[in-house]
Design a protein around this motif. Structure first.
Motif, PDB file in Angstrom:
ATOM      1  N   GLY A  87     -13.507  -2.189  10.634  1.00  0.00           N
ATOM      2  CA  GLY A  87     -14.795  -1.996   9.994  1.00  0.00           C
ATOM      3  C   GLY A  87     -14.713  -2.401   8.534  1.00  0.00           C
ATOM      4  N   ILE A  88     -15.853  -2.460   7.906  1.00  0.00           N
ATOM      5  CA  ILE A  88     -15.952  -2.896   6.517  1.00  0.00           C
ATOM      6  C   ILE A  88     -15.451  -1.802   5.565  1.00  0.00           C
ATOM      7  CG2 ILE A  88     -17.584  -3.577   4.714  1.00  0.00           C
ATOM      8  CD1 ILE A  88     -17.239  -5.694   6.868  1.00  0.00           C
ATOM      9  N   PRO A  89     -14.536  -2.131   4.658  1.00  0.00           N
ATOM     10  CA  PRO A  89     -14.092  -1.154   3.654  1.00  0.00           C
ATOM     11  C   PRO A  89     -15.034  -1.146   2.456  1.00  0.00           C
ATOM     12  CG  PRO A  89     -12.758  -3.124   3.497  1.00  0.00           C
ATOM     13  CD  PRO A  89     -13.728  -3.339   4.635  1.00  0.00           C
ATOM     14  N   ALA A  90     -16.190  -0.568   2.645  1.00  0.00           N
ATOM     15  CA  ALA A  90     -17.219  -0.544   1.597  1.00  0.00           C
ATOM     16  C   ALA A  90     -17.422   0.890   1.117  1.00  0.00           C
ATOM     17  CB  ALA A  90     -18.524  -1.124   2.149  1.00  0.00           C
ATOM     18  N   GLY A  91     -18.376   1.065   0.235  1.00  0.00           N
ATOM     19  CA  GLY A  91     -18.673   2.404  -0.264  1.00  0.00           C
ATOM     20  C   GLY A  91     -17.476   3.011  -0.958  1.00  0.00           C
ATOM     21  N   HIS A  92     -17.207   4.277  -0.651  1.00  0.00           N
ATOM     22  CA  HIS A  92     -16.080   4.980  -1.255  1.00  0.00           C
ATOM     23  C   HIS A  92     -14.744   4.333  -0.895  1.00  0.00           C
ATOM     24  CE1 HIS A  92     -18.473   8.311  -2.745  1.00  0.00           C
ATOM     25  NE2 HIS A  92     -19.044   8.440  -1.555  1.00  0.00           N
ATOM     26  N   GLU A  93     -14.706   3.589   0.189  1.00  0.00           N
ATOM     27  CA  GLU A  93     -13.456   3.021   0.694  1.00  0.00           C
ATOM     28  C   GLU A  93     -13.016   1.753  -0.040  1.00  0.00           C
ATOM     29  OE1 GLU A  93     -11.449   4.456   2.727  1.00  0.00           O
ATOM     30  OE2 GLU A  93     -12.796   6.046   3.364  1.00  0.00           O
ATOM     31  N   ALA A  94     -13.878   1.138  -0.814  1.00  0.00           N
ATOM     32  CA  ALA A  94     -13.535  -0.127  -1.475  1.00  0.00           C
ATOM     33  C   ALA A  94     -12.329   0.020  -2.402  1.00  0.00           C
ATOM     34  CB  ALA A  94     -14.739  -0.669  -2.235  1.00  0.00           C
ATOM     35  N   ALA A  95     -12.291   1.080  -3.189  1.00  0.00           N
ATOM     36  CA  ALA A  95     -11.170   1.277  -4.124  1.00  0.00           C
ATOM     37  C   ALA A  95      -9.863   1.494  -3.364  1.00  0.00           C
ATOM     38  CB  ALA A  95     -11.454   2.453  -5.047  1.00  0.00           C
ATOM     39  N   THR A  96      -9.907   2.254  -2.277  1.00  0.00           N
ATOM     40  CA  THR A  96      -8.705   2.494  -1.471  1.00  0.00           C
ATOM     41  C   THR A  96      -8.197   1.199  -0.863  1.00  0.00           C
ATOM     42  OG1 THR A  96      -9.424   4.733  -0.982  1.00  0.00           O
ATOM     43  CG2 THR A  96      -7.794   3.786   0.489  1.00  0.00           C
ATOM     44  N   PHE A  97      -9.113   0.346  -0.456  1.00  0.00           N
ATOM     45  CA  PHE A  97      -8.743  -0.952   0.103  1.00  0.00           C
ATOM     46  C   PHE A  97      -7.939  -1.754  -0.931  1.00  0.00           C
ATOM     47  CE2 PHE A  97      -9.906  -5.456   0.921  1.00  0.00           C
ATOM     48  CZ  PHE A  97      -9.410  -5.583   2.202  1.00  0.00           C
ATOM     49  N   ILE A  98      -8.411  -1.785  -2.160  1.00  0.00           N
ATOM     50  CA  ILE A  98      -7.719  -2.519  -3.228  1.00  0.00           C
ATOM     51  C   ILE A  98      -6.384  -1.847  -3.558  1.00  0.00           C
ATOM     52  CG2 ILE A  98      -7.844  -3.183  -5.667  1.00  0.00           C
ATOM     53  CD1 ILE A  98     -10.892  -3.637  -5.140  1.00  0.00           C
ATOM     54  N   GLU A  99      -6.366  -0.517  -3.618  1.00  0.00           N
ATOM     55  CA  GLU A  99      -5.103   0.202  -3.868  1.00  0.00           C
ATOM     56  C   GLU A  99      -4.081  -0.086  -2.770  1.00  0.00           C
ATOM     57  OE1 GLU A  99      -5.673   4.322  -6.072  1.00  0.00           O
ATOM     58  OE2 GLU A  99      -7.098   4.113  -4.403  1.00  0.00           O
ATOM     59  N   THR A 100      -4.539  -0.204  -1.542  1.00  0.00           N
ATOM     60  CA  THR A 100      -3.635  -0.516  -0.434  1.00  0.00           C
ATOM     61  C   THR A 100      -3.039  -1.902  -0.606  1.00  0.00           C
ATOM     62  OG1 THR A 100      -4.779   0.977   1.077  1.00  0.00           O
ATOM     63  CG2 THR A 100      -3.490  -0.800   2.074  1.00  0.00           C
ATOM     64  N   ILE A 101      -3.844  -2.861  -1.000  1.00  0.00           N
ATOM     65  CA  ILE A 101      -3.320  -4.211  -1.255  1.00  0.00           C
ATOM     66  C   ILE A 101      -2.250  -4.144  -2.345  1.00  0.00           C
ATOM     67  CG2 ILE A 101      -3.903  -6.494  -2.193  1.00  0.00           C
ATOM     68  CD1 ILE A 101      -6.643  -6.180  -0.754  1.00  0.00           C
ATOM     69  N   MET A 102      -2.474  -3.311  -3.344  1.00  0.00           N
ATOM     70  CA  MET A 102      -1.506  -3.186  -4.442  1.00  0.00           C
ATOM     71  C   MET A 102      -0.175  -2.596  -3.965  1.00  0.00           C
ATOM     72  SD  MET A 102      -4.195  -2.046  -7.433  1.00  0.00           S
ATOM     73  CE  MET A 102      -2.939  -1.389  -8.492  1.00  0.00           C
ATOM     74  N   ILE A 103      -0.205  -1.526  -3.179  1.00  0.00           N
ATOM     75  CA  ILE A 103       1.068  -0.932  -2.750  1.00  0.00           C
ATOM     76  C   ILE A 103       1.800  -1.840  -1.764  1.00  0.00           C
ATOM     77  CG2 ILE A 103       0.394   1.440  -3.293  1.00  0.00           C
ATOM     78  CD1 ILE A 103       0.121   1.941  -0.238  1.00  0.00           C
ATOM     79  N   VAL A 104       1.053  -2.581  -0.948  1.00  0.00           N
ATOM     80  CA  VAL A 104       1.685  -3.535  -0.039  1.00  0.00           C
ATOM     81  C   VAL A 104       2.356  -4.646  -0.844  1.00  0.00           C
ATOM     82  CG1 VAL A 104       1.206  -5.341   1.679  1.00  0.00           C
ATOM     83  CG2 VAL A 104       0.266  -3.042   1.982  1.00  0.00           C
ATOM     84  N   SER A 105       1.683  -5.128  -1.869  1.00  0.00           N
ATOM     85  CA  SER A 105       2.260  -6.219  -2.667  1.00  0.00           C
ATOM     86  C   SER A 105       3.505  -5.763  -3.424  1.00  0.00           C
ATOM     87  CB  SER A 105       1.229  -6.801  -3.628  1.00  0.00           C
ATOM     88  OG  SER A 105       0.916  -5.886  -4.650  1.00  0.00           O
ATOM     89  N   LYS A 106       3.539  -4.495  -3.815  1.00  0.00           N
ATOM     90  CA  LYS A 106       4.715  -3.955  -4.513  1.00  0.00           C
ATOM     91  C   LYS A 106       5.792  -3.481  -3.542  1.00  0.00           C
ATOM     92  CE  LYS A 106       2.042  -2.187  -8.414  1.00  0.00           C
ATOM     93  NZ  LYS A 106       1.613  -0.964  -9.108  1.00  0.00           N
ATOM     94  N   ARG A 107       5.387  -3.302  -2.271  1.00  0.00           N
ATOM     95  CA  ARG A 107       6.289  -2.753  -1.259  1.00  0.00           C
ATOM     96  C   ARG A 107       6.792  -1.366  -1.637  1.00  0.00           C
ATOM     97  NH1 ARG A 107       6.768  -8.219  -0.816  1.00  0.00           N
ATOM     98  NH2 ARG A 107       7.051  -9.097   1.248  1.00  0.00           N
ATOM     99  N   GLN A 108       5.918  -0.586  -2.252  1.00  0.00           N
ATOM    100  CA  GLN A 108       6.241   0.774  -2.669  1.00  0.00           C
ATOM    101  C   GLN A 108       5.102   1.692  -2.260  1.00  0.00           C
ATOM    102  OE1 GLN A 108       6.897   0.561  -6.880  1.00  0.00           O
ATOM    103  NE2 GLN A 108       8.893  -0.424  -6.645  1.00  0.00           N
TER     104      GLN A 108
END
Length: 168
Positions: A45-66
């Motif tokens: 489903g679409i990561p919109a609304g309140h979920e948009a920030a979490t979506f970006i934070e998830t990309i960040m932790i995946v990119s750092k592998r932490q």
């Protein structure tokens, strides 16, 4: 996001495409994060609304592998030797759901290849929502076991212990 940063790849497939079938994609839209690096984070489903920030934070932790989990949680999660599918049902207007999703995503980052974190937008995935009688969100389900259902944002330590029971 892929237009802002070339490190973010965005590919579009029909559910009928060969690669979509190989990846066992069954919901549209599905967004996979970190799949090419061994992580199993899926957004059904679409990561919109309140979920948009979490979506970006998830990309960040995946990119750092932490994952950002505490050391005690990391040690306990090391004992997992079975695959775990962690479904987190959410709605876009829920202010608590992003914390539950992010905790699940952190676990998938900490134990790549063993924990699959699935963000499931309840209104876009009615068949699965009905299967688990989702009436309040966030709701988490481990390995599609009805006895594993938790509702609300779980404390990290408590949720890690529950996952470890399913993963040993």
């Amino acid at each position: 996001l892929s237009e802002i940063n070339p490190k973010i790849k965005c590919e579009f497939y029909s559910l009928e495409d060969k690669l979509a079938k190989e990846l066992n994609l069954c919901v549209s839209p599905t967004i996979l994060i970190g799949k090419d690096n061994g992580f199993a984070i899926e957004y059904w489903g679409i990561p919109a609304g309140h979920e948009a920030a979490t979506f970006i934070e998830t990309i960040m932790i995946v990119s750092k592998r932490q994952s950002g989990l505490n050391n005690s949680s990391k040690e306990k999660l090391e004992t997992i030797n079975k695959n775990i599918f962690l479904d987190t049902f959410i709605t876009l207007n829920c202010p608590y759901c992003p914390r539950a999703v992010f905790l699940s995503n952190k676990m998938a980052v900490e134990v790549p290849g063993k924990i699959t974190s699935r963000y499931i937008e309840a209104n876009e995935n009615l068949e699965k929502t009905r299967k688990f009688n989702v009436s309040s969100v966030p709701q988490q389900v481990i390995n599609e076991d009805i006895n594993s259902i938790t509702i609300g944002v779980q404390p990290e330590e408590k949720f890690v212990e529950q996952l470890v029971k399913y993963g040993e």
